[in-house]
Design a protein around this motif. Structure first.
Motif, PDB file in Angstrom:
ATOM      1  N   TYR A 289       0.830  -1.203   0.000  1.00 12.67           N
ATOM      2  CA  TYR A 289       0.000   0.000   0.000  1.00 12.67           C
ATOM      3  C   TYR A 289       0.862   1.250   0.000  1.00 12.67           C
ATOM      4  CZ  TYR A 289       0.806   0.794   5.029  1.00 12.67           C
ATOM      5  OH  TYR A 289       1.376   1.047   6.251  1.00 12.67           O
ATOM      6  N   ASP A 290       0.302   2.303  -0.531  1.00 14.67           N
ATOM      7  CA  ASP A 290       0.930   3.620  -0.571  1.00 14.67           C
ATOM      8  C   ASP A 290      -0.117   4.598  -0.062  1.00 14.67           C
ATOM      9  OD1 ASP A 290       1.893   6.116  -1.202  1.00 14.67           O
ATOM     10  OD2 ASP A 290       2.514   5.621  -3.240  1.00 14.67           O
ATOM     11  N   ASP A 291      -0.023   4.931   1.238  1.00 16.12           N
ATOM     12  CA  ASP A 291      -1.060   5.770   1.832  1.00 16.12           C
ATOM     13  C   ASP A 291      -0.987   7.211   1.350  1.00 16.12           C
ATOM     14  OD1 ASP A 291       1.273   6.345   3.163  1.00 16.12           O
ATOM     15  OD2 ASP A 291       0.442   6.199   5.173  1.00 16.12           O
ATOM     16  N   VAL A 292       0.178   7.650   0.874  1.00 16.24           N
ATOM     17  CA  VAL A 292       0.309   9.020   0.369  1.00 16.24           C
ATOM     18  C   VAL A 292      -0.467   9.181  -0.940  1.00 16.24           C
ATOM     19  CG1 VAL A 292       1.917  10.751  -0.514  1.00 16.24           C
ATOM     20  CG2 VAL A 292       2.530   9.379   1.490  1.00 16.24           C
ATOM     21  N   ASN A 293      -0.343   8.205  -1.827  1.00 18.37           N
ATOM     22  CA  ASN A 293      -0.999   8.281  -3.132  1.00 18.37           C
ATOM     23  C   ASN A 293      -2.305   7.499  -3.187  1.00 18.37           C
ATOM     24  OD1 ASN A 293       1.047   9.873  -4.663  1.00 18.37           O
ATOM     25  ND2 ASN A 293       2.355   8.143  -4.122  1.00 18.37           N
ATOM     26  N   ASP A 294      -2.732   6.944  -2.035  1.00 21.86           N
ATOM     27  CA  ASP A 294      -4.035   6.276  -1.916  1.00 21.86           C
ATOM     28  C   ASP A 294      -4.165   5.076  -2.849  1.00 21.86           C
ATOM     29  OD1 ASP A 294      -6.519   5.818  -0.854  1.00 21.86           O
ATOM     30  OD2 ASP A 294      -7.548   7.325  -2.058  1.00 21.86           O
ATOM     31  N   ILE A 295      -3.131   4.248  -2.861  1.00 22.19           N
ATOM     32  CA  ILE A 295      -3.104   3.056  -3.714  1.00 22.19           C
ATOM     33  C   ILE A 295      -2.862   1.838  -2.839  1.00 22.19           C
ATOM     34  CG2 ILE A 295      -1.760   1.836  -5.474  1.00 22.19           C
ATOM     35  CD1 ILE A 295      -1.148   4.601  -6.689  1.00 22.19           C
ATOM     36  N   ALA A 296      -3.531   0.735  -3.161  1.00 19.62           N
ATOM     37  CA  ALA A 296      -3.297  -0.525  -2.445  1.00 19.62           C
ATOM     38  C   ALA A 296      -3.343  -1.690  -3.420  1.00 19.62           C
ATOM     39  CB  ALA A 296      -4.326  -0.723  -1.344  1.00 19.62           C
ATOM     40  N   ILE A 297      -2.569  -2.725  -3.095  1.00 24.55           N
ATOM     41  CA  ILE A 297      -2.590  -3.985  -3.843  1.00 24.55           C
ATOM     42  C   ILE A 297      -2.982  -5.089  -2.864  1.00 24.55           C
ATOM     43  CG2 ILE A 297      -1.304  -5.642  -5.219  1.00 24.55           C
ATOM     44  CD1 ILE A 297      -1.561  -3.018  -6.639  1.00 24.55           C
ATOM     45  N   LEU A 298      -4.079  -5.763  -3.160  1.00 26.90           N
ATOM     46  CA  LEU A 298      -4.535  -6.896  -2.361  1.00 26.90           C
ATOM     47  C   LEU A 298      -4.240  -8.193  -3.099  1.00 26.90           C
ATOM     48  CD1 LEU A 298      -8.065  -5.579  -1.290  1.00 26.90           C
ATOM     49  CD2 LEU A 298      -5.973  -5.525   0.068  1.00 26.90           C
ATOM     50  N   LYS A 299      -4.090  -9.264  -2.350  1.00 28.35           N
ATOM     51  CA  LYS A 299      -3.914 -10.599  -2.942  1.00 28.35           C
ATOM     52  C   LYS A 299      -5.150 -11.415  -2.628  1.00 28.35           C
ATOM     53  CE  LYS A 299      -1.428 -13.988  -4.832  1.00 28.35           C
ATOM     54  NZ  LYS A 299      -2.404 -15.099  -4.862  1.00 28.35           N
TER      55      LYS A 299
END
Length: 332
Positions: free
Chosen positions: A95-105
Motif C-alpha cells: 500500500y501507498d497511503d500518500v498516493n491512496d493506492i493498495a494492492i490486495l492478494k
C-alpha cells in the motif's frame, strides 16, 4: 448513425471483457449470531456486520488486485473480496497511503488463473475521450457501469481521510462518468479496452465531477512486484529547492521554475555515490525538465520519478552556467 452503433457495440464488448475482473471489497466487523440484522452477512459459518464497501480490479493472473487504500485503511476491521458471487479472503500485499493506492492478494482454496484487465498509459489520454467506469455501488448494485468523457487532466485536489488527515492528490483525471459511494478503487477504462485510472472520489456539492488516479503508478508497482517481490523507489540523489519567483530573486537565477541543486551548504547538493554524481550533475545546476515535463511546486522531481522502475531511463534538461544541457540517466 452507424458511428454511434459501432461505438455502442464496442462499449458493450469492453464491458463484457472486463466484468470478470471486477471485484467488490467489503469492510466487515465480526459479530455474534445474536446480533443479526439487515446489514449482516454470513461467510463460512461466521457472521459479520457490513461497515462499508469499495471496488477493485484484478491486474495479474495470480490474483493481485488494484484498489484505493482509503476504504481499507481501518486495521480493526476484516476485509473480504466478493468475486464470482463468493466471498474470499485477501491479504494486503502493498500500500501507498500518500498516493491512496493498495494492492490486495485474492486467496482461494484452489489453484486457478484469474481474469485480468489491460493496463493503459494515462500520459497519452486526451480531453473528450469516452471512458467507462465499473464498480460496486452502495453495496446493492454490483458491477454498475457508467459512461462519460475525460473532462479534465492533471487536477489537484485536497480531501479529508480517516487515516492521514488531509490527502493531497496530484495529477488526477477528471471525468463526468458517475462515481458513487462504493465505486472507489474501480477501473476507469478507455475505448481501447485499457484501464487508464483508478476511480477515487467525487466532488460533493456539484454534479458530474469524478476523479481518478492515473494508472501508471500501478503499472510501476506491478512491474516491481513481479521482478523483485517488493516495490523499489528510484532516486537521483540530489538536494534541491524548487525555483519560483522568490528563489529566483534570492539566488539570482535565470529562470522561475525547475529544481535548483543547492550549494554552499553544510550538506552537499549531490549525494555521494548517487546517480546524479555518476552522470555528472553539479551543485548549482537547475533541472528544468524530466522527459519534457517541467518541474515546479506542483510537479517536483519525485512526482516524475514515482512511476520509474529499475531498468528505465529518463532525460533531464538542465541549465548550467546559463547553458542548456541534456543529460540521460539510466536507472540500472
Amino acid at each position: 448513425m452507424s458511428i454511434y452503433i459501432n461505438q455502442d457495440k464496442k462499449i458493450v464488448n469492453i464491458i463484457k471483457r472486463n466484468l470478470p475482473s471486477i471485484v467488490g471489497i467489503f469492510a466487515l466487523k465480526p459479530i455474534s449470531n445474536n446480533s443479526i440484522n439487515n446489514s449482516t452477512v454470513k461467510i463460512k459459518n461466521e457472521y459479520f456486520e457490513k461497515i462499508g464497501n469499495s471496488s477493485g480490479f484484478i491486474v495479474t493472473s495470480n490474483g493481485l488486485i488494484a484498489t484505493n487504500y482509503h476504504p481499507i485503511s481501518n486495521r480493526t476491521l476484516t476485509y473480504k473480496i466478493l468475486w464470482n458471487d463468493e466471498f474470499h479472503d485477501c491479504v494486503l500485499f502493498h500500500y501507498d497511503d500518500v498516493n491512496d493506492i493498495a494492492i490486495l492478494k485474492l486467496q482461494t482454496t484452489k489453484k486457478q488463473t484469474f481474469p485480468t484487465v489491460n493496463l493503459g498509459d494515462a500520459s497519452k489520454i486526451s480531453l473528450g475521450e469516452t471512458v467507462i467506469t465499473i464498480g460496486n455501488v452502495l453495496d446493492e448494485f454490483q458491477k454498475t457501469v457508467s459512461k462519460g468523457i475525460i473532462s479534465g487532466l492533471s487536477r489537484y485536489v485536497k480531501a479529508d481521510s480517516s487515516y492521514k488527515g488531509t490527502l493531497e492528490y496530484k495529477g488526477l483525471i477528471q471525468t463526468d462518468a458517475a462515481i458513487n459511494p462504493g465505486n472507489s478503487g474501480g477501473p476507469l477504462i478507455n475505448l481501447k479496452n485499457e484501464v487508464i485510472g483508478i476511480t477515487t472520489l467525487a466532488v460533493s456539492g456539484v454534479e458530474n465531477i469524478g476523479l481518478a488516479i492515473p494508472i501508471n503508478s500501478i503499472k510501476k508497482i506491478i512491474r516491481d512486484l513481479k521482478s523483485f517481490g517488493t516495490v523499489k523507489q528510484v532516486s537521483l540523489g540530489v538536494r534541491y529547492i524548487i525555483v519560483d519567483e522568490t528563489s529566483k530573486r534570492i539566488y539570482n537565477l535565470p529562470v522561475n521554475y525547475g529544481a535548483f541543486i543547492i550549494y554552499g551548504s553544510t550538506q552537499s547538493g549531490i549525494i555521494e555515490g548517487s546517480l546524479a554524481q555518476k552522470y555528472g550533475l553539479r551543485e548549482g545546476d537547475i533541472i528544468l525538465e524530466i522527459n519534457n515535463n517541467k518541474i515546479d511546486n506542483l510537479h517536483p522531481i519525485n512526482e516524475y520519478l514515482k512511476n520509474i522502475c529499475l531498468g528505465d531511463s529518463i532525460k533531464l534538461k538542465i541549465i548550467r552556467e546559463e547553458k542548456e544541457l541534456i543529460v540521460k540517466i539510466n536507472f540500472n
